[in-house]
Design a protein around this motif. Structure first.
Motif, PDB file in Angstrom:
ATOM      1  N   SER A 127       0.835  -1.205   0.000  1.00 12.09           N
ATOM      2  CA  SER A 127       0.000   0.000   0.000  1.00 12.09           C
ATOM      3  C   SER A 127       0.867   1.250   0.000  1.00 12.09           C
ATOM      4  O   SER A 127       0.596   2.208  -0.726  1.00 12.09           O
ATOM      5  N   GLU A 128       1.912   1.229   0.820  1.00 12.85           N
ATOM      6  CA  GLU A 128       2.799   2.385   0.895  1.00 12.85           C
ATOM      7  C   GLU A 128       3.526   2.628  -0.425  1.00 12.85           C
ATOM      8  O   GLU A 128       3.691   3.775  -0.847  1.00 12.85           O
ATOM      9  N   LEU A 129       3.961   1.571  -1.075  1.00 10.07           N
ATOM     10  CA  LEU A 129       4.626   1.731  -2.377  1.00 10.07           C
ATOM     11  C   LEU A 129       3.673   2.313  -3.415  1.00 10.07           C
ATOM     12  O   LEU A 129       4.043   3.191  -4.190  1.00 10.07           O
ATOM     13  N   ALA A 130       2.454   1.810  -3.418  1.00  7.07           N
ATOM     14  CA  ALA A 130       1.459   2.323  -4.367  1.00  7.07           C
ATOM     15  C   ALA A 130       1.166   3.793  -4.084  1.00  7.07           C
ATOM     16  O   ALA A 130       1.103   4.618  -5.005  1.00  7.07           O
ATOM     17  N   LEU A 131       1.001   4.127  -2.807  1.00  8.37           N
ATOM     18  CA  LEU A 131       0.736   5.527  -2.444  1.00  8.37           C
ATOM     19  C   LEU A 131       1.909   6.429  -2.808  1.00  8.37           C
ATOM     20  O   LEU A 131       1.704   7.560  -3.263  1.00  8.37           O
ATOM     21  N   LEU A 132       3.118   5.936  -2.623  1.00  9.01           N
ATOM     22  CA  LEU A 132       4.295   6.713  -2.984  1.00  9.01           C
ATOM     23  C   LEU A 132       4.286   7.030  -4.479  1.00  9.01           C
ATOM     24  O   LEU A 132       4.547   8.160  -4.886  1.00  9.01           O
ATOM     25  N   SER A 143       3.265  11.460  -8.617  1.00  7.79           N
ATOM     26  CA  SER A 143       2.624  11.784  -9.890  1.00  7.79           C
ATOM     27  C   SER A 143       2.513  13.298 -10.088  1.00  7.79           C
ATOM     28  O   SER A 143       2.280  14.034  -9.129  1.00  7.79           O
ATOM     29  N   PRO A 144       2.646  13.743 -11.320  1.00 12.23           N
ATOM     30  CA  PRO A 144       2.452  15.173 -11.584  1.00 12.23           C
ATOM     31  C   PRO A 144       0.971  15.572 -11.539  1.00 12.23           C
ATOM     32  O   PRO A 144       0.650  16.752 -11.592  1.00 12.23           O
ATOM     33  N   TYR A 145       0.079  14.590 -11.420  1.00  8.60           N
ATOM     34  CA  TYR A 145      -1.360  14.862 -11.395  1.00  8.60           C
ATOM     35  C   TYR A 145      -1.815  15.084  -9.953  1.00  8.60           C
ATOM     36  O   TYR A 145      -1.874  14.154  -9.153  1.00  8.60           O
ATOM     37  N   TYR A 146      -2.139  16.306  -9.642  1.00  9.36           N
ATOM     38  CA  TYR A 146      -2.487  16.726  -8.287  1.00  9.36           C
ATOM     39  C   TYR A 146      -3.573  15.853  -7.659  1.00  9.36           C
ATOM     40  O   TYR A 146      -3.465  15.438  -6.506  1.00  9.36           O
ATOM     41  N   PHE A 147      -4.645  15.556  -8.389  1.00  4.26           N
ATOM     42  CA  PHE A 147      -5.784  14.833  -7.828  1.00  4.26           C
ATOM     43  C   PHE A 147      -5.438  13.395  -7.453  1.00  4.26           C
ATOM     44  O   PHE A 147      -6.072  12.815  -6.580  1.00  4.26           O
ATOM     45  N   LEU A 148      -4.437  12.810  -8.079  1.00  2.00           N
ATOM     46  CA  LEU A 148      -4.048  11.439  -7.751  1.00  2.00           C
ATOM     47  C   LEU A 148      -3.363  11.360  -6.399  1.00  2.00           C
ATOM     48  O   LEU A 148      -3.350  10.308  -5.759  1.00  2.00           O
ATOM     49  N   ARG A 149      -2.821  12.457  -5.945  1.00  3.47           N
ATOM     50  CA  ARG A 149      -2.108  12.476  -4.668  1.00  3.47           C
ATOM     51  C   ARG A 149      -3.045  12.309  -3.474  1.00  3.47           C
ATOM     52  O   ARG A 149      -2.604  11.985  -2.382  1.00  3.47           O
ATOM     53  N   THR A 195     -11.706  10.182  -5.226  1.00  5.48           N
ATOM     54  CA  THR A 195     -12.482  10.868  -6.260  1.00  5.48           C
ATOM     55  C   THR A 195     -11.546  11.696  -7.127  1.00  5.48           C
ATOM     56  O   THR A 195     -10.640  12.347  -6.613  1.00  5.48           O
ATOM     57  N   VAL A 196     -11.790  11.655  -8.425  1.00  4.09           N
ATOM     58  CA  VAL A 196     -11.043  12.479  -9.384  1.00  4.09           C
ATOM     59  C   VAL A 196     -12.052  13.195 -10.285  1.00  4.09           C
ATOM     60  O   VAL A 196     -13.189  12.754 -10.417  1.00  4.09           O
ATOM     61  N   PRO A 197     -11.648  14.292 -10.917  1.00  2.90           N
ATOM     62  CA  PRO A 197     -12.593  15.056 -11.725  1.00  2.90           C
ATOM     63  C   PRO A 197     -12.752  14.570 -13.172  1.00  2.90           C
ATOM     64  O   PRO A 197     -13.547  15.140 -13.917  1.00  2.90           O
ATOM     65  N   HIS A 198     -12.014  13.544 -13.580  1.00  6.03           N
ATOM     66  CA  HIS A 198     -12.084  13.129 -14.988  1.00  6.03           C
ATOM     67  C   HIS A 198     -11.779  11.638 -15.116  1.00  6.03           C
ATOM     68  O   HIS A 198     -10.919  11.109 -14.403  1.00  6.03           O
ATOM     69  N   HIS A 199     -12.454  10.971 -16.033  1.00 10.45           N
ATOM     70  CA  HIS A 199     -12.252   9.534 -16.266  1.00 10.45           C
ATOM     71  C   HIS A 199     -10.802   9.213 -16.620  1.00 10.45           C
ATOM     72  O   HIS A 199     -10.283   8.162 -16.253  1.00 10.45           O
ATOM     73  N   ARG A 200     -10.172  10.094 -17.340  1.00  8.24           N
ATOM     74  CA  ARG A 200      -8.786   9.866 -17.746  1.00  8.24           C
ATOM     75  C   ARG A 200      -7.868   9.708 -16.534  1.00  8.24           C
ATOM     76  O   ARG A 200      -6.983   8.853 -16.509  1.00  8.24           O
ATOM     77  N   LEU A 201      -8.103  10.509 -15.489  1.00  4.93           N
ATOM     78  CA  LEU A 201      -7.286  10.416 -14.273  1.00  4.93           C
ATOM     79  C   LEU A 201      -7.518   9.094 -13.540  1.00  4.93           C
ATOM     80  O   LEU A 201      -6.599   8.542 -12.942  1.00  4.93           O
ATOM     81  N   ARG A 202      -8.710   8.575 -13.623  1.00  2.75           N
ATOM     82  CA  ARG A 202      -9.017   7.279 -13.009  1.00  2.75           C
ATOM     83  C   ARG A 202      -8.142   6.193 -13.648  1.00  2.75           C
ATOM     84  O   ARG A 202      -7.561   5.353 -12.966  1.00  2.75           O
ATOM     85  N   THR A 235      -3.653  -7.661  -9.109  1.00  3.07           N
ATOM     86  CA  THR A 235      -4.973  -7.217  -9.551  1.00  3.07           C
ATOM     87  C   THR A 235      -5.251  -5.851  -8.945  1.00  3.07           C
ATOM     88  O   THR A 235      -4.887  -5.583  -7.809  1.00  3.07           O
ATOM     89  N   ILE A 236      -5.920  -5.002  -9.721  1.00  8.41           N
ATOM     90  CA  ILE A 236      -6.299  -3.674  -9.216  1.00  8.41           C
ATOM     91  C   ILE A 236      -7.820  -3.576  -9.237  1.00  8.41           C
ATOM     92  O   ILE A 236      -8.453  -3.788 -10.267  1.00  8.41           O
ATOM     93  N   ASN A 237      -8.363  -3.272  -8.076  1.00 11.06           N
ATOM     94  CA  ASN A 237      -9.795  -3.040  -7.934  1.00 11.06           C
ATOM     95  C   ASN A 237      -9.966  -1.524  -7.862  1.00 11.06           C
ATOM     96  O   ASN A 237      -9.780  -0.928  -6.807  1.00 11.06           O
ATOM     97  N   ASN A 238     -10.276  -0.922  -8.981  1.00 10.26           N
ATOM     98  CA  ASN A 238     -10.333   0.539  -9.071  1.00 10.26           C
ATOM     99  C   ASN A 238     -11.712   1.038  -8.648  1.00 10.26           C
ATOM    100  O   ASN A 238     -12.659   1.003  -9.425  1.00 10.26           O
ATOM    101  N   GLN A 239     -11.796   1.505  -7.404  1.00 17.16           N
ATOM    102  CA  GLN A 239     -13.045   2.045  -6.861  1.00 17.16           C
ATOM    103  C   GLN A 239     -13.055   3.570  -6.873  1.00 17.16           C
ATOM    104  O   GLN A 239     -13.869   4.192  -6.195  1.00 17.16           O
ATOM    105  N   VAL A 240     -12.144   4.169  -7.645  1.00 18.92           N
ATOM    106  CA  VAL A 240     -12.077   5.622  -7.739  1.00 18.92           C
ATOM    107  C   VAL A 240     -13.312   6.132  -8.475  1.00 18.92           C
ATOM    108  O   VAL A 240     -13.671   5.624  -9.538  1.00 18.92           O
TER     109      VAL A 240
END
Length: 82
Positions: free
Chosen positions: A15-20, A25-31, A47-54, A69-74
């Motif tokens: 989890s820590e590696l993924a969060l790091l 990331s240069p994308y503010y909302f991903l932080r 939550t992100v403002p655009h599908h592309r960021l998800r 496996t990634i379970n993307n609940q964003v």
């Protein structure tokens, strides 16, 4: 030569590696995303403002070794859709 090994629970480390990666990331909302790792599955939350960021968030954490496996609940909360 003395070598020290620091051990941590695998779930915490993954989890820590993924969060790091997301924080770097240069994308503010991903932080602001959070995640949980259990038995090879990383679950992304937030939550992100655009599908592309998800999708970008998913691709970033997919590069962490040990995540199978990634379970993307964003959720996408696009202000333009209001």
């Amino acid at each position: 030569m003395v070598t020290a090994t620091i051990t941590a629970p695998v779930t915490s480390t993954m989890s820590e590696l993924a969060l790091l990666r997301l924080r770097e990331s240069p994308y503010y909302f991903l932080r602001a995303l959070t995640c949980h790792f259990d038995r090879g599955v990383l679950t992304l939350h937030g939550t992100v403002p655009h599908h592309r960021l998800r999708g970008i968030a998913e691709r970033i954490v997919a590069r962490v070794d040990g995540i199978h496996t990634i379970n993307n609940q964003v959720e996408v909360n696009d202000p333009a859709m209001w």
